[in-house]
Design a protein around this motif. Structure first.
Motif, PDB file in Angstrom:
ATOM      1  N   VAL A 288     -54.375  31.402  -6.623  1.00  0.00           N
ATOM      2  CA  VAL A 288     -55.286  31.338  -5.410  1.00  0.00           C
ATOM      3  C   VAL A 288     -54.815  30.127  -4.547  1.00  0.00           C
ATOM      4  O   VAL A 288     -54.298  29.343  -4.967  1.00  0.00           O
ATOM      5  CB  VAL A 288     -56.719  30.771  -5.803  1.00  0.00           C
ATOM      6  N   ALA A 289     -54.929  30.377  -3.043  1.00  0.00           N
ATOM      7  CA  ALA A 289     -54.397  29.516  -2.201  1.00  0.00           C
ATOM      8  C   ALA A 289     -55.510  28.642  -1.681  1.00  0.00           C
ATOM      9  O   ALA A 289     -56.744  29.137  -1.300  1.00  0.00           O
ATOM     10  CB  ALA A 289     -53.744  30.493  -0.933  1.00  0.00           C
ATOM     11  N   VAL A 290     -55.294  27.150  -1.972  1.00  0.00           N
ATOM     12  CA  VAL A 290     -56.616  26.282  -1.745  1.00  0.00           C
ATOM     13  C   VAL A 290     -56.106  25.519  -0.622  1.00  0.00           C
ATOM     14  O   VAL A 290     -54.892  24.659  -0.662  1.00  0.00           O
ATOM     15  CB  VAL A 290     -57.061  25.448  -3.040  1.00  0.00           C
ATOM     16  N   GLY A 291     -56.798  25.352   0.581  1.00  0.00           N
ATOM     17  CA  GLY A 291     -56.422  24.749   1.771  1.00  0.00           C
ATOM     18  C   GLY A 291     -57.309  24.693   2.671  1.00  0.00           C
ATOM     19  O   GLY A 291     -58.601  24.655   2.330  1.00  0.00           O
ATOM     20  N   GLY A 292     -57.063  24.108   3.906  1.00  0.00           N
ATOM     21  CA  GLY A 292     -57.926  23.914   5.037  1.00  0.00           C
ATOM     22  C   GLY A 292     -57.838  22.296   5.539  1.00  0.00           C
ATOM     23  O   GLY A 292     -57.325  21.587   4.411  1.00  0.00           O
ATOM     24  N   SER A 293     -58.156  21.940   6.728  1.00  0.00           N
ATOM     25  CA  SER A 293     -57.984  20.665   7.082  1.00  0.00           C
ATOM     26  C   SER A 293     -58.959  19.618   6.148  1.00  0.00           C
ATOM     27  O   SER A 293     -58.522  18.380   6.488  1.00  0.00           O
ATOM     28  CB  SER A 293     -58.570  20.687   8.478  1.00  0.00           C
ATOM     29  N   ALA A 294     -59.974  19.956   5.496  1.00  0.00           N
ATOM     30  CA  ALA A 294     -60.868  19.111   4.669  1.00  0.00           C
ATOM     31  C   ALA A 294     -60.207  18.669   3.337  1.00  0.00           C
ATOM     32  O   ALA A 294     -60.476  17.811   2.714  1.00  0.00           O
ATOM     33  CB  ALA A 294     -62.006  19.478   4.612  1.00  0.00           C
ATOM     34  N   ILE A 295     -59.045  19.539   2.979  1.00  0.00           N
ATOM     35  CA  ILE A 295     -58.719  19.465   1.629  1.00  0.00           C
ATOM     36  C   ILE A 295     -57.402  18.289   1.645  1.00  0.00           C
ATOM     37  O   ILE A 295     -56.415  18.436   2.341  1.00  0.00           O
ATOM     38  CB  ILE A 295     -58.020  20.807   1.099  1.00  0.00           C
ATOM     39  N   LYS A 296     -57.385  17.424   0.457  1.00  0.00           N
ATOM     40  CA  LYS A 296     -56.392  16.484   0.477  1.00  0.00           C
ATOM     41  C   LYS A 296     -54.804  16.945   0.403  1.00  0.00           C
ATOM     42  O   LYS A 296     -54.243  16.591   0.948  1.00  0.00           O
ATOM     43  CB  LYS A 296     -56.847  15.514  -0.359  1.00  0.00           C
ATOM     44  N   LYS A 297     -54.937  17.715  -0.499  1.00  0.00           N
ATOM     45  CA  LYS A 297     -53.599  18.372  -1.277  1.00  0.00           C
ATOM     46  C   LYS A 297     -53.567  19.895  -1.389  1.00  0.00           C
ATOM     47  O   LYS A 297     -53.992  20.354  -2.474  1.00  0.00           O
ATOM     48  CB  LYS A 297     -53.339  17.549  -2.545  1.00  0.00           C
ATOM     49  N   PRO A 298     -53.357  20.595  -0.135  1.00  0.00           N
ATOM     50  CA  PRO A 298     -53.503  22.083  -0.182  1.00  0.00           C
ATOM     51  C   PRO A 298     -52.256  22.443  -1.317  1.00  0.00           C
ATOM     52  O   PRO A 298     -51.087  22.047  -1.121  1.00  0.00           O
ATOM     53  CB  PRO A 298     -53.041  22.548   1.229  1.00  0.00           C
ATOM     54  N   ILE A 351     -59.247  30.096  -1.164  1.00  0.00           N
ATOM     55  CA  ILE A 351     -60.285  29.185  -0.723  1.00  0.00           C
ATOM     56  C   ILE A 351     -60.130  28.052   0.130  1.00  0.00           C
ATOM     57  O   ILE A 351     -59.090  27.634   0.066  1.00  0.00           O
ATOM     58  CB  ILE A 351     -61.234  28.870  -2.059  1.00  0.00           C
ATOM     59  N   PHE A 352     -61.199  27.720   0.845  1.00  0.00           N
ATOM     60  CA  PHE A 352     -60.641  26.824   2.163  1.00  0.00           C
ATOM     61  C   PHE A 352     -61.905  25.855   2.357  1.00  0.00           C
ATOM     62  O   PHE A 352     -63.026  26.423   2.105  1.00  0.00           O
ATOM     63  CB  PHE A 352     -60.285  27.464   3.368  1.00  0.00           C
ATOM     64  N   ALA A 353     -61.672  24.767   2.914  1.00  0.00           N
ATOM     65  CA  ALA A 353     -62.691  23.801   3.393  1.00  0.00           C
ATOM     66  C   ALA A 353     -62.158  23.326   4.706  1.00  0.00           C
ATOM     67  O   ALA A 353     -61.092  22.745   4.853  1.00  0.00           O
ATOM     68  CB  ALA A 353     -62.903  22.774   2.347  1.00  0.00           C
ATOM     69  N   PHE A 354     -62.965  23.482   5.809  1.00  0.00           N
ATOM     70  CA  PHE A 354     -62.434  23.110   7.100  1.00  0.00           C
ATOM     71  C   PHE A 354     -63.380  21.801   7.654  1.00  0.00           C
ATOM     72  O   PHE A 354     -64.490  21.936   7.597  1.00  0.00           O
ATOM     73  CB  PHE A 354     -62.600  24.085   8.108  1.00  0.00           C
ATOM     74  N   LEU A 355     -62.710  20.996   8.389  1.00  0.00           N
ATOM     75  CA  LEU A 355     -63.470  20.018   9.140  1.00  0.00           C
ATOM     76  C   LEU A 355     -63.763  20.567  10.338  1.00  0.00           C
ATOM     77  O   LEU A 355     -63.166  21.506  10.511  1.00  0.00           O
ATOM     78  CB  LEU A 355     -62.483  18.695   9.445  1.00  0.00           C
TER      79      LEU A 355
END
Ligand code: SF4
Ligand code: SF4
Length: 438
Positions: A288-298, A351-355
């Protein structure tokens, strides 16, 4: 070997907040695993265990029911402690078995027995693939056994297409899997070709990944099956089935090769076919690629199916600030996640989390008629007109045709300077059966 770029339209899709594609890290095993009974496109699997039952790693816990449905397996040893139901963002309901980790692993970290497959008849290989619940893991969730079934009506030769076109940076997990499990992907391709009685394997790679394509080709050539390599461009959505088919047909015509009907499978699915047939193992984990501008360590992580998304974010250091959008899949097409207890399933490649900054703000204005959406649409539609039609903001000239061809790639929405929800509205309308003909 020739280069076959296709899309003069589409977009060059980049995102600096996706995780690096160097290697994967293994996520912690969850104390509680949430295993949904829908991890495929069809109806819910029928549970075959209940609260209080003990399960092993790989125990069948849900039996698929008909076309589009697939078997579901426990991914950790333990006891079923609850059955939960929830509504997903699209309004669909899902049920899941909650398994409390307990007991020892039989497969993880152990010596694995290897089963020879090259003398197994094709129909038996298909049965094994169905039994272990293998679905298309790169997004659709369609059971692979259904795909084999649909090949039965093919009148001509059948080819396997190994689809490795990385037109979307959020496919980072597939890329890392391909690098780390190249032998398994190669052998999975040979198993799939045998199961589907396919006469040729066609490797379709984006050109910048040509080194890894050659490595895969070298392994496959030893098996003696005809191999063809086609290099494509990487403008999004080059990987889409429609664009891919145009490239392959054009190649076949130029090279005078008979490719016939083809079945396209990606690296994660092929590795899962390898594991099912050679190791008799269902899909227990996935990249799984975990990333996005809200994630501390993609990062790209190897995650046990059933791990809750909130736990994965915590393992990536948590959030730098409150995220504005959390989702699963590629942000262009993916679904919004409304509950951090939702788990990773077979098809969760990202999965991603964005500001809010990364979302480009929420301000919307009127269409300024710039035509950008028409320039990028790979199908040649008029997204502006479709949007106005489905939202009844204007009466338009209506003619039979194209709108049903929209496959929601999201290009039009990304480029719209007025930030109008173009593809979202068009697809929502199509899903309701409100086909618009423009
Ligand atoms: S109209 Fe549909 S196919 Fe065309 S760019 Fe928009 S989402 Fe993609
Ligand atoms: S890109 Fe947006 S603003 Fe420009 S024509 Fe299309 S809908 Fe209108």
């Amino acid at each position: 070997m020739k280069f076959f770029p296709l899309i003069p339209r589409g977009i060059r899709y980049t995102d600096s907040t996706v995780p690096p594609r160097d290697s994967s890290v293994t996520a912690f095993l969850p104390g509680l695993s949430v295993i949904p009974l829908i991890q495929h496109i069809g109806s819910k699997a029928n549970p075959v265990v209940t609260v209080g039952d003990r399960v092993g790693e790989g125990t069948l816990i849900g039996r698929g029911q008909g076309l589009g449905s697939a078997n579901i397996h426990a991914t950790v040893p333990g006891r079923v402690v609850r059955i939960v139901s929830w509504k997903m963002a699209e309004g669909l309901s899902n049920d899941a078995l909650v398994i409390k980790l307990d007991g020892s692993f039989e497969k993880l970290g152990r010596y694995e027995e290897v089963f020879p497959w090259d003398t197994i008849p094709p129909f038996e290989l298909q049965r094994i693939i169905a039994e272990y619940g293998i679905v298309e893991m790169e997004g659709s969730g369609r059971p692979v056994s259904d795909m084999f079934y649909s090949l039965r009506s093919a009148q001509d030769t059948v080819s396997l297409v190994v689809r490795c076109v990385f037109d979307d940076p959020w496919l980072a997990a597939d890329y890392v899997l391909l690098k780390e499990r190249l032998e398994a992907v190669a052998e999975g391709s040979l198993i799939a070709a045998r199961a589907g009685r396919m006469e040729r394997i066609v490797l379709v790679f984006s050109r910048r990944e040509k080194d890894i394509a050659h490595s895969l080709m070298e392994i496959l050539e030893k098996a003696g099956i005809p191999i063809t390599l086609i290099l494509t461009g990487s403008r999004y959505p080059q990987r889409n089935r429609r664009e891919l088919e145009i490239v392959i047909r054009r190649y076949a015509q130029k090279e005078k090769i008979e490719l016939g009907t083809f079945l396209a499978l990606g690296p994660a699915t092929l590795a899962a076919i390898h594991d099912a047939v050679k190791l008799r193992k269902p899909i227990l984990s996935r990249y799984v690629a975990v990333g996005g501008s809200a994630i501390k360590k993609p990062q790209v992580m190897k995650v046990q199916i059933g791990t809750r998304i909130g736990e994965i974010f915590a393992e990536c250091g948590g959030f730098v600030d409150k995220p504005r959008r959390i989702g699963s899949g590629s942000p262009l097409l993916g679904r919004t996640v409304v509950d951090m207890d939702e788990p990773v399933i077979k098809t969760s490649f990202a999965i991603f989390a964005f500001l809010s900054g990364q979302l480009g703000g929420t301000f919307r204005s009127k269409c300024i008629g710039c035509g950008e959406c028409r320039v990028v649409c790979p199908v040649g539609l008029d997204p502006e007109a479709l949007y106005k039609y489905v939202n009844c903001t204007e009466s338009l000239y209506v003619r039979p045709g194209k709108a049903a061809e929209c496959y929601g790639c999201g290009c039009c929405e990304v480029v719209c300077p007025s930030r109008l929800p173009l593809s979202t509205s068009i697809i929502r309308s199509a899903l309701k059966g409100n086909y618009v003909w423009i």
